[in-house]
Design a protein around this motif. Sequence first.
Motif, PDB file in Angstrom:
ATOM      1  N   GLY A  93       0.839  -1.210   0.000  1.00 48.33           N
ATOM      2  CA  GLY A  93       0.000   0.000   0.000  1.00 48.33           C
ATOM      3  C   GLY A  93       0.866   1.248   0.000  1.00 48.33           C
ATOM      4  O   GLY A  93       0.580   2.227  -0.674  1.00 48.33           O
ATOM      5  N   LYS A 132       3.872   1.422  -1.244  1.00 50.77           N
ATOM      6  CA  LYS A 132       4.485   1.489  -2.579  1.00 50.77           C
ATOM      7  C   LYS A 132       3.508   2.123  -3.575  1.00 50.77           C
ATOM      8  O   LYS A 132       3.864   2.961  -4.383  1.00 50.77           O
ATOM      9  N   ASP A 133       2.263   1.733  -3.441  1.00 47.64           N
ATOM     10  CA  ASP A 133       1.225   2.263  -4.328  1.00 47.64           C
ATOM     11  C   ASP A 133       1.069   3.779  -4.139  1.00 47.64           C
ATOM     12  O   ASP A 133       0.957   4.531  -5.104  1.00 47.64           O
ATOM     13  N   GLU A 190       4.095   5.555  -5.674  1.00 55.46           N
ATOM     14  CA  GLU A 190       4.155   5.543  -7.131  1.00 55.46           C
ATOM     15  C   GLU A 190       2.964   6.251  -7.772  1.00 55.46           C
ATOM     16  O   GLU A 190       3.116   6.928  -8.784  1.00 55.46           O
ATOM     17  N   HIS A 191       1.795   6.070  -7.193  1.00 49.32           N
ATOM     18  CA  HIS A 191       0.592   6.581  -7.868  1.00 49.32           C
ATOM     19  C   HIS A 191      -0.172   7.617  -7.060  1.00 49.32           C
ATOM     20  O   HIS A 191      -1.162   8.169  -7.546  1.00 49.32           O
ATOM     21  N   THR A 227      -2.497   9.133  -3.739  1.00 50.58           N
ATOM     22  CA  THR A 227      -3.769   8.667  -3.184  1.00 50.58           C
ATOM     23  C   THR A 227      -4.833   8.510  -4.274  1.00 50.58           C
ATOM     24  O   THR A 227      -5.840   7.843  -4.073  1.00 50.58           O
TER      25      THR A 227
END
Lengths: 607, 78
Positions: free
Chosen positions: A232, A234-235, A238-239, A241
Amino acid sequence: MTWQGSVLRVNLTEGSYVVEPLNMEWANDYVGERGLGSKYLVESIDPKVDPLSPDNALIFATGPLTGTMASTSGRYAVITKGPLNGAIACSNSGGKFGAEMKFAGYDLILLEGRASKPCYLLIEDESISFEDAEPIWGQSVWKTEEWIRNQHNNPKLRIASIGVAGEKGVRYASVINDLHRAAGRSGVGAVMGSKNLKAIAVRGTKGVSVDNPKRFMEVVRETKALLANNSGRKDMTEHGTNSMLTTMQEYGSLPTRNFREVQFEGFDKVDANAMEETDDSGHRNLITNKACFGCTIACGRIAHIRQDHFTIINRREYWHASGGLEYETAFAFGPAVGVDDIDALTFAGYMMNEHGMDPISFGVTLAAAMELYEMGAISKDDTDGVELTFGNAEALTVMAEKTGKFEGFGQILGLGSKVLCEKYGHPELSMTVKGQEFAGYDSRALKGMGLGYATSNRGACHMRHDVFAEDYDDSSPEGKAGPCKDSQDRIAAMDSSGLCVFVTTAWGIEEFAVQLDAACDGTWTGDRLLEAGERIWNLERLFNLAAGFTSADDTLPPRLLNDPAPTGIRKGTLAELDRMLPEYYDLRGWTNDGRPTAETLARLGLN
Amino acid sequence: MDLKIKLVGRLKEYWNDGSSVEVTEGATVLDVLKQLNIPDEEAGMVAINDESVPRKERGIVKVVPGDSMTILPMVHGG
Ligand code: SF4
């Protein structure tokens, strides 16, 4: 340790200040930031005061872990009685201001009264002065930060300020620090404006010290490793919220067109992938990510707008990179108003930061205005000639700027959705709880979220509880009250620590406790923190009850209670609040009408 | 048998090999998650034909031919 042990109490009316010792008894019971700031507020004002009067207090509060080596330790909170709805308001922010305030030696800055003319507070360690803000009154947050740094020839000043929205009393005006980090919700910026306080500029050189440095380094290393290895986290790195948008779309909990729908056909034009795609002209919305002080997640987004986009084609001043879309801004300027033009959304986000406003409240208020417009309750005569239809990107960007500058119909939008809908005869269209607008989660698909919204002490808020796991598990209202209450207490404690709750993707209360225990005097356990969280929640509740709120305010708009979710995995379901609220009151140790019992107050030391 | 799958968000990092997967007859939801290399706790919600499967039933509920499975990542905060 790691409290600095000092409160800077400022009397703006008299232009005086005093540095007081921090009340350590309160710090032990309320930790810091949200909890401790709320305790100081409760002890400082009458809950019935007019939020925009000099009798209200405005508190900037750090937590014990603010400014330490713990991950995400840049947090501070602004606590006051909020002008959007008259409830207790607490908005926290990241960036670098909070740590700098702590380095200057202050746990809290407590502002009382009202300055006779616009001023800002300059704090350089022990040196504190009231400075003339006349030259920047009426200027944006961005210009204010630049002007103050130039004025003092000090690029290291960290600044929290308001824009025109705060000066003019937009009911959801924010305090913005470090250009695009916001104490966003509940109108804390309007209270600052009502005090004729344009900014607080701070430079601190003292650092912080922890109780057991060796142990602290160990637990910080361990907890950072947990975060580093978490998918989570990492997400989010990278991207950002905004990766949430696709998830809510697929689930059917993405409020669309003023919550009439729960899925948005244009979601993939405004989601995280859309931000990361390079278009035919070679333009990519997202430039990079950005971290707040000490953060190892770096969920922040830095973006830019196509230079040929209608919003900025003749406005070079917006050709630079700035804060980009996060989930809540993407939701509020996208699905909520039916707009799928990512550059328009990004521009509206710029307006929020530049002029100092809460994107959630603005977007959801605009969504209500669009529904009123489409049903004929308002017309172009009201909206300065703007066609206020769902999906109209220009309506979004024009109204964002008008509201930020407090011009034309923006002055009405600046009062929030509740006042707007009442004014035009349709209070049922206001998507609010206790007068504060919903975030981007629909309470029909997420029942525990709905209960959390209904009982949140600052009005509708998605950051006060975490019931996703239970909500995902089934569509029943059964079994939601316990996790809702428990997570409210847990998050109240976490919000008081000086860290960011986004770490909960990898950390539970124990990870907070071990870091506090190593850093602070005394013994800090998960149980102690949970009890502090429950105490904080009840303290906030008592404030609201004394301010005039009742259990009748623990409710949801009729649309969520009566109109089934039209699509999605939870198609056909309702919010079913009445099946959760009695159990929730019971678990809280409250009476049937939502008041803490004498036993509950005694147990928490609140009597 | 073929199972239609839709993975959302970061779950695509575990499996990005088309929109269907061959599973054995009698496979449970948990078996399918294992086959897709998705840790149980990472799958916030599993829905079969748009009906969510409670976490405690993942090891019991079996997929049948023609089923379509949607898996959402676990989320926190906003
Ligand atoms: S997770 Fe995001 S909001 Fe929280 S401290 Fe880090 S960058 Fe700031």
